[in-house]
Design a protein around this motif. Structure first.
Motif, short mmCIF file in Angstrom:
data_model
loop_
_atom_site.label_atom_id
_atom_site.label_comp_id
_atom_site.label_asym_id
_atom_site.label_seq_id
_atom_site.Cartn_x
_atom_site.Cartn_y
_atom_site.Cartn_z
N LEU A 7 -4.76 2.64 11.01
CA LEU A 7 -4.81 2.73 9.55
C LEU A 7 -3.43 2.58 8.95
O LEU A 7 -3.24 1.87 7.94
CB LEU A 7 -5.42 4.08 9.16
CG LEU A 7 -5.67 4.31 7.67
CD1 LEU A 7 -6.63 3.28 7.11
CD2 LEU A 7 -6.22 5.72 7.45
N PHE A 8 -2.44 3.22 9.54
CA PHE A 8 -1.06 3.09 9.05
C PHE A 8 -0.60 1.63 9.11
O PHE A 8 -0.02 1.11 8.15
CB PHE A 8 -0.13 3.97 9.88
CG PHE A 8 1.33 3.75 9.59
CD1 PHE A 8 1.91 4.28 8.46
CD2 PHE A 8 2.13 3.00 10.44
CE1 PHE A 8 3.26 4.07 8.16
CE2 PHE A 8 3.47 2.78 10.17
CZ PHE A 8 4.04 3.33 9.03
N ALA A 9 -0.86 0.97 10.24
CA ALA A 9 -0.43 -0.42 10.39
C ALA A 9 -1.09 -1.31 9.35
O ALA A 9 -0.46 -2.24 8.80
CB ALA A 9 -0.77 -0.92 11.80
N LEU A 10 -2.35 -1.06 9.05
CA LEU A 10 -3.06 -1.86 8.04
C LEU A 10 -2.51 -1.57 6.64
O LEU A 10 -2.36 -2.48 5.81
CB LEU A 10 -4.56 -1.55 8.08
CG LEU A 10 -5.32 -2.05 9.31
CD1 LEU A 10 -6.73 -1.48 9.33
CD2 LEU A 10 -5.37 -3.58 9.35
N CYS A 11 -2.21 -0.30 6.34
CA CYS A 11 -1.77 0.09 5.00
C CYS A 11 -0.33 -0.31 4.70
O CYS A 11 0.14 -0.11 3.56
CB CYS A 11 -1.95 1.60 4.80
SG CYS A 11 -3.68 2.08 4.60
N LEU A 12 0.37 -0.85 5.68
CA LEU A 12 1.70 -1.41 5.37
C LEU A 12 1.58 -2.60 4.44
O LEU A 12 2.55 -2.95 3.75
CB LEU A 12 2.40 -1.81 6.68
CG LEU A 12 2.90 -0.65 7.54
CD1 LEU A 12 3.41 -1.16 8.88
CD2 LEU A 12 3.98 0.14 6.83
N ALA A 13 0.40 -3.22 4.38
CA ALA A 13 0.12 -4.27 3.39
C ALA A 13 -0.43 -3.59 2.14
O ALA A 13 -1.44 -2.88 2.21
CB ALA A 13 -0.89 -5.26 3.95
N ARG A 14 0.23 -3.77 1.02
CA ARG A 14 -0.13 -3.07 -0.21
C ARG A 14 -1.60 -3.28 -0.59
O ARG A 14 -2.29 -2.35 -1.02
CB ARG A 14 0.78 -3.53 -1.35
CG ARG A 14 0.59 -2.76 -2.65
CD ARG A 14 1.58 -3.26 -3.70
NE ARG A 14 2.94 -3.03 -3.27
CZ ARG A 14 3.61 -1.89 -3.46
NH1 ARG A 14 3.00 -0.86 -4.05
NH2 ARG A 14 4.85 -1.75 -3.06
N GLU A 15 -2.09 -4.52 -0.42
CA GLU A 15 -3.47 -4.80 -0.83
C GLU A 15 -4.50 -4.05 0.01
O GLU A 15 -5.64 -3.86 -0.44
CB GLU A 15 -3.74 -6.30 -0.77
CG GLU A 15 -3.37 -6.97 0.54
CD GLU A 15 -1.97 -7.56 0.52
OE1 GLU A 15 -1.02 -6.78 0.33
OE2 GLU A 15 -1.84 -8.79 0.70
N ASN A 16 -4.11 -3.62 1.19
CA ASN A 16 -5.05 -2.90 2.04
C ASN A 16 -5.21 -1.43 1.63
O ASN A 16 -6.18 -0.78 2.03
CB ASN A 16 -4.61 -2.95 3.50
CG ASN A 16 -4.90 -4.29 4.15
OD1 ASN A 16 -5.70 -5.08 3.63
ND2 ASN A 16 -4.25 -4.57 5.26
N ARG A 17 -4.28 -0.91 0.86
CA ARG A 17 -4.34 0.51 0.50
C ARG A 17 -5.53 0.79 -0.42
O ARG A 17 -6.18 1.83 -0.30
CB ARG A 17 -3.03 0.94 -0.16
CG ARG A 17 -1.84 0.81 0.78
CD ARG A 17 -0.51 1.01 0.07
NE ARG A 17 0.57 0.49 0.90
CZ ARG A 17 1.82 0.34 0.50
NH1 ARG A 17 2.15 0.68 -0.75
NH2 ARG A 17 2.74 -0.16 1.30
N VAL A 18 -5.82 -0.12 -1.32
CA VAL A 18 -6.98 0.04 -2.20
C VAL A 18 -8.25 0.07 -1.37
O VAL A 18 -9.15 0.88 -1.60
CB VAL A 18 -7.04 -1.10 -3.23
CG1 VAL A 18 -8.28 -0.98 -4.09
CG2 VAL A 18 -5.79 -1.08 -4.11
N LEU A 44 1.84 6.30 2.08
CA LEU A 44 1.47 4.93 1.71
C LEU A 44 0.27 4.92 0.78
O LEU A 44 0.24 4.16 -0.21
CB LEU A 44 1.16 4.10 2.96
CG LEU A 44 2.33 3.71 3.85
CD1 LEU A 44 1.83 2.98 5.09
CD2 LEU A 44 3.33 2.84 3.10
N LEU A 45 -0.72 5.74 1.07
CA LEU A 45 -1.91 5.79 0.22
C LEU A 45 -1.56 6.24 -1.19
O LEU A 45 -2.11 5.73 -2.17
CB LEU A 45 -2.96 6.72 0.83
CG LEU A 45 -3.62 6.25 2.13
CD1 LEU A 45 -4.51 7.35 2.69
CD2 LEU A 45 -4.40 4.97 1.92
N CYS A 46 -0.64 7.20 -1.31
CA CYS A 46 -0.24 7.69 -2.63
C CYS A 46 0.42 6.60 -3.46
O CYS A 46 0.45 6.68 -4.69
CB CYS A 46 0.72 8.88 -2.48
SG CYS A 46 -0.09 10.41 -1.96
N ARG A 47 0.96 5.59 -2.81
CA ARG A 47 1.63 4.50 -3.52
C ARG A 47 0.66 3.41 -3.96
O ARG A 47 1.02 2.52 -4.72
CB ARG A 47 2.69 3.87 -2.63
CG ARG A 47 3.84 4.78 -2.26
CD ARG A 47 4.80 4.04 -1.35
NE ARG A 47 5.87 4.87 -0.86
CZ ARG A 47 6.75 4.47 0.06
NH1 ARG A 47 6.65 3.25 0.56
NH2 ARG A 47 7.70 5.29 0.46
#
Length: 423
Positions: free
Chosen positions: A268-279, A310-313
């Motif tokens: 999950l962390f590796a995926l959320c390094l891409a901003r569009e994946n956080r949504v 990352l999610l908070c951002r």
């Protein structure tokens, strides 16, 4: 003037005086010239000198190219196990067992590269029975799990490429599942990751495995491969695929499977390094899943806290995190402050501070909650301690945000060195 290596070599030779273990003097030729401790895995280098494997590997890894004792150049870096000396050390340990000396274990040697090549050749041989090929893959997985040294020997481009073709081929389903289990133990190059993320059918297969795998081991292996592909550059394509994010979040929510939770959070962390994946992660319920795990992971919480930050951002991430545990955010703030005080380390404290910056900005009630939970002390320790510059900046920013909330404490500390240097 003598070089650093010459000075170190001289000091090592001069310091080979009596040392002991459990009150028993260790013979000098049983001690590593680098660590001066009893050798557990003696190996001989090209100059003929013997060292403990861990010590000489560390010496070479830091850029040294000479023999620590002789100061002669190491013409090659092959380490030859000194079995005779190791057996003598083991005999000495046994002879002094009554005095509290424990016998050193016999170290397992890394897998033979020729054996690995033979196993790979058998695994891809379509002329063999499927059951035989599955057995070969299981043996490869056992070797990979046995030690990091084995994974280094096995993790060649040829091995990874063969496993990728087996895992995402059109062959036997059981064979593919075994292949993904072996592949999960290795990192990928950018080109290998592109070969997976760039093909929709392969991404769809990973999504199916991680979301619907019949066995937990299959789901965990798929998540590990997703992390490897994401780290190597395929995170955007993976995050956009249907059921990938849902499958990863579902793994993080699993209770009673610590390994599955940890692998899921890493993916999950590796995926959320891409901003569009956080949504997408927020929509899949990642905020609740990860925040609820922070307090359970102890010293392994660093990656979970980094994911929360990352999610908070991301869009909607702050709101989703605040809704965990009651909806007012107070419980999350207290959990993050506790994480800063835990034993997880400097990086964990940094990510907790980063998440708090996003959560309490513009929220006076949460600012007072953080101060009441004792965050100021932790932040001042970060500013005054030996943490990284990035961590220090986050701590300073959070202190400024909280300035009004800790006005009484502010007044009492206004003349202290800690307070003055924090701003």
């Amino acid at each position: 003037m003598r070089s650093r290596e010459e000075r170190l070599g001289g000091m090592m030779m001069e310091s080979l005086g009596p040392l002991d273990v459990a009150g028993v003097q260790i013979p000098y030729h049983f001690r590593c010239p680098i660590s001066l401790e009893l050798m557990r895995d003696p190996v001989t280098v090209s100059t003929g000198q013997t060292y403990d494997r861990a010590s000489i590997e560390s010496w070479v890894a830091t850029g040294n190219t000479t023999c620590p004792v002789t100061r002669s150049p190491l013409t090659e870096f092959t380490l030859i196990p000194n079995h005779t000396l190791r057996r003598l050390i083991q005999d000495w340990c046994v002879a002094h067992r009554s005095q509290g000396v424990e016998r050193i274990p016999t170290p397992k040697q890394p897998a033979d590269p020729s054996l690995v090549r033979h196993l790979v050749a058998q695994a891809v041989d379509s002329g063999l029975e499927v059951e035989i090929r599955i057995g070969v893959l299981r043996r490869m997985r056992a070797l990979a799990r046995e030690s990091e040294k084995n994974r280094v020997v096995m993790g060649t481009h040829e091995t990874r490429s063969a496993l990728i073709e087996l895992a995402f081929g059109d062959g036997d389903a059981d064979l593919e599942v075994e292949a993904i289990g072996v592949l999960a133990g290795f990192a990928m190059t950018e080109g290998e990751a592109a070969g997976v993320a760039g093909r929709a059918e392969r991404v769809a297969r990973l999504a199916r495995w991680v979301a619907e795998g019949e066995a937990m081991e299959v789901r965990i292996a798929a998540a590990a491969v997703i992390e490897a592909v994401a780290v190597a550059g395929g995170r955007v394509a993976l995050g956009a695929a249907e059921w990938v994010m849902e499958g990863i979040v579902g793994l993080v929510k699993q209770k009673g499977n610590t390994r599955g939770v940890m692998v899921g959070i890493r993916a999950l962390f590796a995926l959320c390094l891409a901003r569009e994946n956080r949504v997408r992660a927020v929509a899949a319920g990642a905020a609740e899943a990860v925040v609820e795990r922070v307090g359970e992971m102890g010293m392994d919480s660093e990656r979970a806290l980094a994911t929360v930050e990352l999610l908070c951002r991301g869009e909607g991430g702050r709101e989703a995190v605040m809704e965990v545990g009651g909806g007012d955010g107070a419980g999350v703030v207290r959990a993050l402050v506790r994480a800063m005080a835990g034993r997880a380390g400097e990086r964990a404290a940094e990510h907790a501070a980063g998440a708090l910056v996003a959560l309490v900005s513009g929220a006076e009630v949460l600012q007072r909650e953080a101060v009441a939970a004792g965050v100021v002390t932790h932040l001042l320790l970060m500013v005054q301690g030996g943490c990284s510059e990035r961590a220090r900046r986050k701590a300073q920013l959070l202190l400024k945000i909280l300035r009004n909330a800790w006005a009484p404490l502010h007044q009492s500390m206004a003349n202290s060195d800690d307070f003055i240097q924090a701003f």
